[in-house]
Design a protein around this motif. Structure first.
Motif, short mmCIF file in Angstrom:
data_model
loop_
_atom_site.label_atom_id
_atom_site.label_comp_id
_atom_site.label_asym_id
_atom_site.label_seq_id
_atom_site.Cartn_x
_atom_site.Cartn_y
_atom_site.Cartn_z
N VAL A 61 3.73 12.53 4.52
CA VAL A 61 4.47 13.61 3.87
C VAL A 61 5.08 13.06 2.59
O VAL A 61 5.75 12.03 2.61
N VAL A 62 4.81 13.73 1.46
CA VAL A 62 5.30 13.29 0.17
C VAL A 62 6.12 14.43 -0.45
O VAL A 62 5.79 15.60 -0.26
N ASP A 63 7.21 14.06 -1.14
CA ASP A 63 8.02 15.11 -1.77
C ASP A 63 7.68 15.25 -3.24
O ASP A 63 6.81 14.55 -3.78
N GLN A 64 8.37 16.19 -3.91
CA GLN A 64 8.06 16.48 -5.30
C GLN A 64 8.39 15.34 -6.25
O GLN A 64 7.95 15.32 -7.40
N HIS A 65 9.16 14.36 -5.75
CA HIS A 65 9.52 13.20 -6.58
C HIS A 65 8.59 12.01 -6.36
O HIS A 65 8.91 10.89 -6.79
N HIS A 66 7.49 12.24 -5.66
CA HIS A 66 6.48 11.21 -5.43
C HIS A 66 6.91 10.21 -4.35
O HIS A 66 6.31 9.15 -4.20
N ASP A 67 7.93 10.54 -3.60
CA ASP A 67 8.40 9.64 -2.54
C ASP A 67 7.72 10.00 -1.21
O ASP A 67 7.65 11.18 -0.83
N VAL A 68 7.23 8.96 -0.52
CA VAL A 68 6.63 9.16 0.81
C VAL A 68 7.76 9.17 1.83
O VAL A 68 8.42 8.16 2.06
N VAL A 69 8.01 10.33 2.43
CA VAL A 69 9.12 10.44 3.38
C VAL A 69 8.69 10.18 4.82
O VAL A 69 9.54 9.95 5.69
N LEU A 70 7.39 10.21 5.07
CA LEU A 70 6.87 9.93 6.41
C LEU A 70 5.42 9.50 6.29
O LEU A 70 4.65 10.09 5.52
N ALA A 71 5.03 8.49 7.07
CA ALA A 71 3.62 8.06 7.10
C ALA A 71 3.38 7.30 8.39
O ALA A 71 4.24 6.52 8.82
N ASN A 72 2.25 7.55 9.03
CA ASN A 72 1.92 6.79 10.24
C ASN A 72 1.00 5.62 9.90
O ASN A 72 0.43 5.55 8.80
N PRO A 73 0.83 4.65 10.80
CA PRO A 73 -0.02 3.48 10.52
C PRO A 73 -1.45 3.84 10.14
O PRO A 73 -2.08 3.16 9.35
N ARG A 74 -1.97 4.94 10.72
CA ARG A 74 -3.35 5.33 10.43
C ARG A 74 -3.51 5.69 8.96
O ARG A 74 -4.59 5.47 8.37
N ALA A 75 -2.46 6.25 8.34
CA ALA A 75 -2.52 6.58 6.91
C ALA A 75 -2.69 5.32 6.08
O ALA A 75 -3.39 5.32 5.06
N GLU A 76 -2.07 4.23 6.50
CA GLU A 76 -2.24 2.94 5.82
C GLU A 76 -3.66 2.42 6.00
O GLU A 76 -4.29 1.94 5.07
N GLN A 77 -4.17 2.52 7.23
CA GLN A 77 -5.51 2.02 7.53
C GLN A 77 -6.59 2.74 6.73
O GLN A 77 -7.57 2.13 6.30
N LEU A 78 -6.41 4.03 6.52
CA LEU A 78 -7.41 4.82 5.80
C LEU A 78 -7.19 4.82 4.29
O LEU A 78 -7.95 5.44 3.55
N GLY A 79 -6.15 4.13 3.82
CA GLY A 79 -5.92 4.02 2.38
C GLY A 79 -5.20 5.19 1.77
O GLY A 79 -5.11 5.29 0.54
N LEU A 80 -4.68 6.11 2.59
CA LEU A 80 -3.93 7.25 2.06
C LEU A 80 -2.59 6.79 1.50
O LEU A 80 -2.11 7.31 0.48
N VAL A 81 -1.99 5.81 2.16
CA VAL A 81 -0.71 5.24 1.72
C VAL A 81 -0.87 3.73 1.62
O VAL A 81 -1.45 3.10 2.50
#
Length: 400
Positions: A61-81
């Motif tokens: 989940v990203v806000d309008q200021h480009h800050d990631v307010v929530l991310a799970n480990p799978r998002a890191e594994q897939l390169g989303l975050v």
């Protein structure tokens, strides 16, 4: 009813609604939450956190200021975050979602392989977290590699089929034209007619095998299995290949009947074994032997087909089961091979919970071994397992 009574009733109804909606419902919800927490030891927030952590999809989940307010480990594994920052292409998509309110999809597949990590295809969907509060975007990333591989396989298959079908179809057109021009020459008519017939047989065989392969590839493990006598499969496969073997001056030898049984589809198993024998004949020198043997290996019935041909190089041994792959293209075309026979064997084995093994040495020959789980009568499986088959074999040997 007097005005005072009506006012009193309305007040009572309003008070009751207040008690139900403002006091009782929240209290019941709180009590249910407390009861569930007492039973599981988890709050609803903790349950949701665990679901997000265990998700096969990458969630951020990203806000309008480009800050990631929530991310799970799978998002890191897939390169989303990466390092608590949303991937650049994903942020561009998120900005469009914030502006328009419409969902966006994008391909996040890396163009260059990552060091120490397999390059995977990633599909991302971005949408508003809430239509009421348009300050947050939630992004879901999924590993799409299998779908991409299947699509690539489908394209390759269609391309290969188109190429392979062109050869006999084109040849038949040319031969038919030559045949018409040779109407006054009986010898030429016979020559071109025989070649035309040969190409038509090859085309028919290819179409038949393509249909068989398409059915096998999409099929699950066979649901309704019959008890199949392995000796019957061997006998029928030999009968199918007899004419081909005689034409090539190939002698086929077999061991004694075994009495082994498997669970499966007799027609498919016979087709698989026939393909192995036909393959051995096609790649064996004229006058050389081909042998078939039956045995039990680790609970499987193993049917081995051995030839004394040129053998297969180590680099090609894993590829011979691919559709349309040929070690010797010239010989395969000369014998009318379609390049589908061994692929069919592989899928028949897989659909029977079995396997196909290959041993080969250039200059010595090859052995293809079809392995299918053995069927044992229940009365013989309690302590002896496959030995029940061995006893049946011993009995047959005694009768001979």
């Amino acid at each position: 009813m007097s005005v005072a009574q009506a006012v009193l009733i309305a007040a009572m109804v309003g008070f009751a609604a207040f008690l139900v909606g403002g006091v009782l419902v929240p209290r019941i919800a709180t009590r249910n939450e407390q009861r569930r927490q007492d039973q599981t030891g988890l709050t609803m927030s903790q349950v949701l956190d665990l679901i997000i952590l265990a998700s096969e999809s990458g969630i951020a989940v990203v806000d309008q200021h480009h800050d990631v307010v929530l991310a799970n480990p799978r998002a890191e594994q897939l390169g989303l975050v990466r390092h608590r920052l949303i991937e650049d292409r994903a942020w561009v998509a998120a900005q469009r979602v914030l502006e328009t309110g419409n969902p966006e999809e994008l391909d996040l597949t890396s163009k260059t392989p990552q060091r120490g990590r397999e390059n995977i295809a990633v599909r991302v969907t971005a949408r508003l977290l809430s239509k009421e509060d348009r300050n947050f975007v939630v992004l879901f990333a999924d590993d799409d590699s299998e779908q991409v591989r299947m699509e690539a396989t489908r394209r390759d298959f269609v391309a290969n089929v188109s190429h392979e079908l062109k050869t006999p179809v084109g040849a038949m057109g040319l031969l038919a034209e030559a045949l018409m021009e040779s109407a006054d020459d009986p010898e030429s008519v016979r020559h071109f007619g025989e070649r035309l017939q040969s190409e038509s047989v090859r085309l028919g065989r290819m179409v038949t095998e393509l249909i068989a392969l398409s059915r096998l590839q999409g099929a699950e493990k066979l649901p309704d299995l019959d008890v199949v006598q392995v000796d019957d499969v061997v006998s029928e496969a030999l009968l199918r290949c007899r004419v081909t073997a005689e034409a090539a001056d190939i002698t086929i030898t077999t061991d004694h009947p075994s009495g082994y049984e498997v669970l499966g589809d007799r027609t498919l198993l016979t087709t698989a074994l026939s393909n192995l024998i036909q393959n051995a004949i096609a790649y064996s020198p004229k006058g050389s032997p081909v042998s078939i043997s039956r045995s039990i290996r680790d609970g499987d019935v193993a049917i081995a087909v051995t030839d004394r041909g040129e053998g297969i190089a180590k680099a090609d041994q894993q590829r011979v089961f691919e559709r349309f792959f040929r070690v010797d293209k010239a010989r395969s075309r000369a014998t009318g091979g379609t390049g589908l026979g061994l692929a069919i064997v592989k899928h028949v084995a897989a659909n029977h919970n079995g396997s196909i093994d290959l041993w080969s040495k250039p200059g010595t020959g090859s052995t293809f071994t079809l392995r299918i789980p053995a069927h044992v009568e229940k009365a013989g499986t309690d302590t002896r397992g496959v030995r029940a088959i061995g006893k049946r074999e011993t009995g047959m040997e005694a009768k001979r």
